[in-house]
Motif scaffolding. Structure first.
Motif, PDB file in Angstrom:
ATOM      1  N   ILE A   1      32.991   7.508  15.032  1.00 39.52           N
ATOM      2  CA  ILE A   1      33.264   6.882  15.153  1.00 39.52           C
ATOM      3  C   ILE A   1      33.649   6.116  16.843  1.00 39.52           C
ATOM      4  CG2 ILE A   1      35.870   5.733  15.501  1.00 39.52           C
ATOM      5  CD1 ILE A   1      36.500   7.282  13.114  1.00 39.52           C
ATOM      6  N   VAL A   2      33.113   7.380  17.526  1.00 45.59           N
ATOM      7  CA  VAL A   2      33.210   6.952  19.286  1.00 45.59           C
ATOM      8  C   VAL A   2      31.726   8.080  19.679  1.00 45.59           C
ATOM      9  CG1 VAL A   2      34.189   7.403  21.597  1.00 45.59           C
ATOM     10  CG2 VAL A   2      35.868   6.841  19.329  1.00 45.59           C
ATOM     11  N   PRO A   3      31.199   7.452  19.684  1.00 45.90           N
ATOM     12  CA  PRO A   3      30.007   8.581  19.675  1.00 45.90           C
ATOM     13  C   PRO A   3      29.447   9.221  21.127  1.00 45.90           C
ATOM     14  CG  PRO A   3      29.013   6.080  19.879  1.00 45.90           C
ATOM     15  CD  PRO A   3      30.496   6.048  19.716  1.00 45.90           C
ATOM     16  N   VAL A   4      31.017  10.199  21.377  1.00 44.92           N
ATOM     17  CA  VAL A   4      30.941  11.116  22.522  1.00 44.92           C
ATOM     18  C   VAL A   4      30.319  12.429  22.018  1.00 44.92           C
ATOM     19  CG1 VAL A   4      32.914   9.327  24.254  1.00 44.92           C
ATOM     20  CG2 VAL A   4      33.534  11.348  22.043  1.00 44.92           C
ATOM     21  N   VAL A   5      31.083  13.112  20.962  1.00 42.38           N
ATOM     22  CA  VAL A   5      30.431  13.950  20.818  1.00 42.38           C
ATOM     23  C   VAL A   5      29.148  13.744  19.801  1.00 42.38           C
ATOM     24  CG1 VAL A   5      30.772  15.848  18.334  1.00 42.38           C
ATOM     25  CG2 VAL A   5      32.733  14.745  20.359  1.00 42.38           C
ATOM     26  N   PRO A   6      27.918  14.870  20.410  1.00 40.81           N
ATOM     27  CA  PRO A   6      26.671  15.029  19.089  1.00 40.81           C
ATOM     28  C   PRO A   6      26.586  15.761  18.211  1.00 40.81           C
ATOM     29  CG  PRO A   6      26.690  16.825  21.170  1.00 40.81           C
ATOM     30  CD  PRO A   6      28.289  15.769  21.289  1.00 40.81           C
ATOM     31  N   THR A   7      27.091  14.820  17.152  1.00 36.38           N
ATOM     32  CA  THR A   7      26.744  15.255  15.910  1.00 36.38           C
ATOM     33  C   THR A   7      25.971  16.130  15.359  1.00 36.38           C
ATOM     34  OG1 THR A   7      26.172  13.290  14.953  1.00 36.38           O
ATOM     35  CG2 THR A   7      28.622  13.445  15.590  1.00 36.38           C
ATOM     36  N   GLY A   8      24.775  15.698  15.207  1.00 35.18           N
ATOM     37  CA  GLY A   8      23.803  16.353  15.033  1.00 35.18           C
ATOM     38  C   GLY A   8      23.671  17.813  15.343  1.00 35.18           C
ATOM     39  N   ALA A   9      24.407  17.848  16.698  1.00 38.25           N
ATOM     40  CA  ALA A   9      24.303  19.963  16.979  1.00 38.25           C
ATOM     41  C   ALA A   9      25.046  20.012  17.049  1.00 38.25           C
ATOM     42  CB  ALA A   9      24.832  20.224  19.087  1.00 38.25           C
ATOM     43  N   VAL A  10      26.860  19.731  16.438  1.00 35.25           N
ATOM     44  CA  VAL A  10      27.599  20.089  15.555  1.00 35.25           C
ATOM     45  C   VAL A  10      27.176  20.860  14.124  1.00 35.25           C
ATOM     46  CG1 VAL A  10      30.043  19.888  14.726  1.00 35.25           C
ATOM     47  CG2 VAL A  10      28.912  19.470  16.855  1.00 35.25           C
ATOM     48  N   VAL A  11      27.054  19.830  13.754  1.00 35.91           N
ATOM     49  CA  VAL A  11      26.147  20.485  12.393  1.00 35.91           C
ATOM     50  C   VAL A  11      25.396  21.188  12.607  1.00 35.91           C
ATOM     51  CG1 VAL A  11      24.903  19.455  10.174  1.00 35.91           C
ATOM     52  CG2 VAL A  11      26.367  18.139  11.210  1.00 35.91           C
ATOM     53  N   GLY A  12      24.202  21.644  13.429  1.00 30.90           N
ATOM     54  CA  GLY A  12      23.035  22.182  13.118  1.00 30.90           C
ATOM     55  C   GLY A  12      23.397  23.732  14.044  1.00 30.90           C
ATOM     56  N   ALA A  13      24.335  23.453  14.742  1.00 22.48           N
ATOM     57  CA  ALA A  13      25.026  25.048  15.194  1.00 22.48           C
ATOM     58  C   ALA A  13      26.095  25.714  14.282  1.00 22.48           C
ATOM     59  CB  ALA A  13      26.224  24.717  16.683  1.00 22.48           C
ATOM     60  N   ALA A  14      26.769  24.622  13.484  1.00 19.88           N
ATOM     61  CA  ALA A  14      27.300  25.593  11.920  1.00 19.88           C
ATOM     62  C   ALA A  14      26.509  26.211  11.082  1.00 19.88           C
ATOM     63  CB  ALA A  14      28.531  24.106  11.315  1.00 19.88           C
ATOM     64  N   ALA A  15      25.692  25.314  10.796  1.00 16.19           N
ATOM     65  CA  ALA A  15      24.739  25.608  10.128  1.00 16.19           C
ATOM     66  C   ALA A  15      24.146  26.925  10.314  1.00 16.19           C
ATOM     67  CB  ALA A  15      23.934  24.506   9.618  1.00 16.19           C
ATOM     68  N   VAL A  16      23.772  27.591  11.244  1.00 19.64           N
ATOM     69  CA  VAL A  16      23.145  29.062  12.206  1.00 19.64           C
ATOM     70  C   VAL A  16      23.951  29.639  12.115  1.00 19.64           C
ATOM     71  CG1 VAL A  16      22.579  29.939  14.597  1.00 19.64           C
ATOM     72  CG2 VAL A  16      21.444  27.971  13.940  1.00 19.64           C
ATOM     73  N   VAL A  17      25.313  29.031  12.513  1.00 19.94           N
ATOM     74  CA  VAL A  17      26.868  30.345  11.940  1.00 19.94           C
ATOM     75  C   VAL A  17      26.416  30.536  10.720  1.00 19.94           C
ATOM     76  CG1 VAL A  17      29.020  30.251  12.299  1.00 19.94           C
ATOM     77  CG2 VAL A  17      27.669  29.816  13.889  1.00 19.94           C
ATOM     78  N   ALA A  18      26.713  29.977   9.718  1.00 22.27           N
ATOM     79  CA  ALA A  18      26.818  30.420   8.276  1.00 22.27           C
ATOM     80  C   ALA A  18      25.749  30.597   7.769  1.00 22.27           C
ATOM     81  CB  ALA A  18      26.566  28.626   7.429  1.00 22.27           C
ATOM     82  N   THR A  19      24.602  31.060   8.281  1.00 19.68           N
ATOM     83  CA  THR A  19      23.529  31.699   8.094  1.00 19.68           C
ATOM     84  C   THR A  19      22.721  32.900   8.479  1.00 19.68           C
ATOM     85  OG1 THR A  19      21.809  30.473   9.281  1.00 19.68           O
ATOM     86  CG2 THR A  19      21.662  29.609   6.923  1.00 19.68           C
ATOM     87  N   THR A  20      23.585  33.143   9.699  1.00 19.51           N
ATOM     88  CA  THR A  20      23.795  34.491  10.737  1.00 19.51           C
ATOM     89  C   THR A  20      25.173  35.264  10.717  1.00 19.51           C
ATOM     90  OG1 THR A  20      24.451  33.426  12.399  1.00 19.51           O
ATOM     91  CG2 THR A  20      22.288  33.178  12.296  1.00 19.51           C
ATOM     92  N   THR A  21      25.792  34.689  10.248  1.00 16.77           N
ATOM     93  CA  THR A  21      27.445  35.617   9.952  1.00 16.77           C
ATOM     94  C   THR A  21      27.944  34.911   8.888  1.00 16.77           C
ATOM     95  OG1 THR A  21      29.151  33.723  10.804  1.00 16.77           O
ATOM     96  CG2 THR A  21      27.304  35.011  12.385  1.00 16.77           C
ATOM     97  N   GLY A  22      28.825  36.152   8.460  1.00 19.37           N
ATOM     98  CA  GLY A  22      29.757  35.547   6.912  1.00 19.37           C
ATOM     99  C   GLY A  22      30.886  34.631   7.020  1.00 19.37           C
ATOM    100  N   HIS A  23      30.614  34.001   8.039  1.00 18.02           N
ATOM    101  CA  HIS A  23      32.329  33.449   8.348  1.00 18.02           C
ATOM    102  C   HIS A  23      32.070  32.170   7.858  1.00 18.02           C
ATOM    103  CE1 HIS A  23      32.748  36.160  11.073  1.00 18.02           C
ATOM    104  NE2 HIS A  23      32.887  35.672  12.123  1.00 18.02           N
ATOM    105  N   LEU A  24      31.593  31.126   7.944  1.00 16.22           N
ATOM    106  CA  LEU A  24      31.292  29.795   7.023  1.00 16.22           C
ATOM    107  C   LEU A  24      30.724  29.667   5.723  1.00 16.22           C
ATOM    108  CD1 LEU A  24      31.249  28.007  10.215  1.00 16.22           C
ATOM    109  CD2 LEU A  24      32.979  28.327   9.459  1.00 16.22           C
ATOM    110  N   SER A  25      30.237  28.800   5.436  1.00 19.07           N
ATOM    111  CA  SER A  25      29.078  28.543   3.586  1.00 19.07           C
ATOM    112  C   SER A  25      28.941  27.574   4.475  1.00 19.07           C
ATOM    113  CB  SER A  25      30.347  28.116   2.699  1.00 19.07           C
ATOM    114  OG  SER A  25      29.662  27.787   1.959  1.00 19.07           O
ATOM    115  N   LEU A  26      27.364  28.011   4.142  1.00 21.06           N
ATOM    116  CA  LEU A  26      26.481  26.610   4.927  1.00 21.06           C
ATOM    117  C   LEU A  26      26.368  25.328   3.403  1.00 21.06           C
ATOM    118  CD1 LEU A  26      23.802  25.542   6.217  1.00 21.06           C
ATOM    119  CD2 LEU A  26      22.220  26.423   3.808  1.00 21.06           C
ATOM    120  N   PRO A  27      27.045  25.272   2.583  1.00 12.51           N
ATOM    121  CA  PRO A  27      26.882  24.271   0.924  1.00 12.51           C
ATOM    122  C   PRO A  27      28.545  23.719   1.897  1.00 12.51           C
ATOM    123  CG  PRO A  27      26.450  25.923  -0.281  1.00 12.51           C
ATOM    124  CD  PRO A  27      26.750  26.385   1.559  1.00 12.51           C
TER     125      PRO A  27
END
Length: 193
Positions: free
Chosen positions: A23-49
């Protein structure tokens, strides 16, 4: 809510960060998704799907809001856009949306800094909701999946989740900056001298 559980913070951060940045392009949304995907694949804390689903939903709601606000006031939005553009250019844009509107919405979502101008133009030109909603949903699924994969590919090089997340975030930001520079250069080379 258990604030020590990374999922209790991670999932709302993915959805909220992507929604806010859509809505307000102040957050780098691609970086949010990329970082969360890394956390999901390198730890058991988040689910990638679930990360991809939440990123898609946040992006979709944000795109609908970005389109909806000027669309509901399309007379004022059209006057604002039309005073800056020649009539021929507006006619051409209207024709492009009539023929390839869904493609413009998808490309606008995937090209850095392309989403907001496309959605605002679509709204001002009265692009129909029935066409926008499925196009935006498809675009958001592609976008979330692409940035999650980019994060996984870049972050999967390291065993440390922190290093992988930082690298994925930096890489996604660099890809975004590079894409913006290329788009700017292409616009300049197309402008008549």
């Amino acid at each position: 809510m258990n604030w020590t559980d990374p999922a209790a913070i991670g999932y709302p951060a993915v959805f909220g960060g992507v929604l806010l940045g859509s809505i307000v392009p102040v957050v780098p949304t691609g970086a949010v998704v990329g970082a969360a995907a890394v956390v999901a694949t390198t730890t058991g804390h988040l689910s990638l799907p679930l990360v991809i689903v939440l990123a898609t939903l946040g992006a979709y709601v944000g795109d609908v809001v970005t389109f909806g606000i000027p669309r509901l006031g399309s007379e004022a939005a059209f006057r604002w856009i039309s005073r800056r553009q020649p009539a021929e250019r507006l006619d051409k844009a209207r024709e492009q949306f009539a023929r390839r509107g869904w493609q413009l919405v998808v490309i606008g979502r995937l090209v850095p800094a392309g989403r907001i101008p496309v959605l605002l133009a679509a709204a001002a030109l009265s692009y129909p909701w029935r066409r926008l909603l499925p196009a935006a949903l498809g675009a958001c699924v592609l976008w979330a999946t692409a940035y999650a994969l980019l994060g996984i590919l870049s972050g999967g090089l390291f065993d440390s989740p922190l290093v992988a997340t930082l690298l994925a975030t930096v890489l996604v930001l660099l890809v975004t900056v590079l894409a913006n520079l290329i788009a700017r250069w292409r616009r300049r080379t197309k402008e008549p001298v």
